[in-house]
Write a protein that holds these residues in place. Structure first.
Motif, PDB file in Angstrom:
ATOM      1  N   THR A  45       1.020  -1.117  -0.016  1.00  0.00           N
ATOM      2  CA  THR A  45      -0.067  -0.171  -0.156  1.00  0.00           C
ATOM      3  C   THR A  45       1.002   1.322  -0.055  1.00  0.00           C
ATOM      4  OG1 THR A  45      -1.913   0.991   1.114  1.00  0.00           O
ATOM      5  CG2 THR A  45      -0.305   0.228   2.516  1.00  0.00           C
ATOM      6  N   GLU A  48      -0.935   6.681   2.810  1.00  0.00           N
ATOM      7  CA  GLU A  48      -2.421   6.625   3.253  1.00  0.00           C
ATOM      8  C   GLU A  48      -3.099   5.544   3.645  1.00  0.00           C
ATOM      9  OE1 GLU A  48      -6.102   7.864   0.422  1.00  0.00           O
ATOM     10  OE2 GLU A  48      -4.764   9.477   0.505  1.00  0.00           O
ATOM     11  N   GLY A  49      -3.096   4.405   2.783  1.00  0.00           N
ATOM     12  CA  GLY A  49      -3.476   3.227   3.269  1.00  0.00           C
ATOM     13  C   GLY A  49      -2.884   2.645   4.458  1.00  0.00           C
ATOM     14  N   GLN A  51      -1.389   4.403   7.219  1.00  0.00           N
ATOM     15  CA  GLN A  51      -2.013   5.351   7.968  1.00  0.00           C
ATOM     16  C   GLN A  51      -3.467   4.823   8.747  1.00  0.00           C
ATOM     17  OE1 GLN A  51      -1.435   9.572   7.464  1.00  0.00           O
ATOM     18  NE2 GLN A  51      -2.746   9.820   9.179  1.00  0.00           N
ATOM     19  N   GLU A  52      -4.203   4.713   7.528  1.00  0.00           N
ATOM     20  CA  GLU A  52      -5.341   4.147   8.330  1.00  0.00           C
ATOM     21  C   GLU A  52      -5.506   2.835   8.801  1.00  0.00           C
ATOM     22  OE1 GLU A  52      -9.350   2.388   5.394  1.00  0.00           O
ATOM     23  OE2 GLU A  52      -8.527   4.257   4.729  1.00  0.00           O
ATOM     24  N   LEU A  53      -4.716   1.869   8.260  1.00  0.00           N
ATOM     25  CA  LEU A  53      -4.561   0.682   9.086  1.00  0.00           C
ATOM     26  C   LEU A  53      -3.842   1.129  10.588  1.00  0.00           C
ATOM     27  CD1 LEU A  53      -3.393  -1.700   6.420  1.00  0.00           C
ATOM     28  CD2 LEU A  53      -5.527  -1.815   7.306  1.00  0.00           C
ATOM     29  N   ARG A  55      -4.073   3.440  12.445  1.00  0.00           N
ATOM     30  CA  ARG A  55      -5.059   4.446  13.198  1.00  0.00           C
ATOM     31  C   ARG A  55      -6.123   3.418  13.575  1.00  0.00           C
ATOM     32  NH1 ARG A  55      -5.992   8.305   9.990  1.00  0.00           N
ATOM     33  NH2 ARG A  55      -7.731   7.179   8.628  1.00  0.00           N
ATOM     34  N   GLU A  56      -6.586   2.243  12.646  1.00  0.00           N
ATOM     35  CA  GLU A  56      -7.731   1.425  13.075  1.00  0.00           C
ATOM     36  C   GLU A  56      -7.160   0.350  14.073  1.00  0.00           C
ATOM     37  OE1 GLU A  56     -10.403  -1.897  10.852  1.00  0.00           O
ATOM     38  OE2 GLU A  56      -9.623  -0.353   9.599  1.00  0.00           O
ATOM     39  N   ASP A  61      -2.168   7.694  14.629  1.00  0.00           N
ATOM     40  CA  ASP A  61      -2.602   8.307  13.338  1.00  0.00           C
ATOM     41  C   ASP A  61      -1.360   8.898  12.488  1.00  0.00           C
ATOM     42  OD1 ASP A  61      -4.347   9.133  11.519  1.00  0.00           O
ATOM     43  OD2 ASP A  61      -5.147  10.966  12.535  1.00  0.00           O
TER      44      ASP A  61
END
Length: 167
Positions: A45, A48-49, A51-53, A55-56, A61
């Protein structure tokens, strides 16, 4: 060993990422004495991809270079006997009989920027991140200084064995 690769970004490298990942993963498993047939998922990835993971799943973040999601719960790093018995039932892919070992997510943006920062090839950086992540899938961590030293030596040994060194 089976690698399921998803290249979310269509990242193009001057090497075959699936081939390099499999080579490094096999060497980590060999050096750790894991003789089980395992399945590993690899996702490529971008900032952006990942960072989303991050964070989740980690409540952090910001982007990172690699994330590891081991399926095996170890009592001691590299003690694969835990993949037998009760835990084995939960880890087995019923279609293949292989152990579902875990997931690796590599950030292509960081592969490129860190290769440049450290003055080596993108192949070497990618291989390093796979070795690092595979050791996490084998139960190793680097939160404490002594743990970090163990991981660093193991990563170095794997890459040196494969001849994937800094240029």
């Amino acid at each position: 060993m089976t690698f399921c690769v998803e290249n979310e970004t269509g990242a193009q490298f001057d090497f075959d990422p699936e081939e390099v990942a499999a080579l490094v993963a096999k060497e980590v498993l060999r050096s750790e004495g894991c003789d089980r047939e395992v399945e590993i998922s690899l996702t490529i990835t971008n900032d952006e991809g990942i960072q989303e993971l991050n964070r989740e799943f980690r409540e952090i973040d910001r982007p990172t270079d690699v994330l590891s999601f081991p399926n095996v719960s170890y009592e001691e790093p590299g003690d694969f006997s835990v993949m037998e018995g009760e835990q084995e039932v939960d880890l087995l892919n019923p279609d293949t009989g292989n152990i579902m070992f875990g997931d690796i997510v590599v950030n292509e943006d960081r592969v490129r920027s860190q290769a440049q920062e450290y003055g080596h090839s993108t192949k070497r950086e990618f291989a390093f991140l796979i070795a690092h992540s595979m050791l996490h899938l084998c139960g190793y961590d680097h939160m404490e200084e002594d743990e970090a030293k163990v991981m660093e030596k193991k990563q170095s040994d794997v890459l040196n064995t494969l001849g994937i060194t800094r240029d």
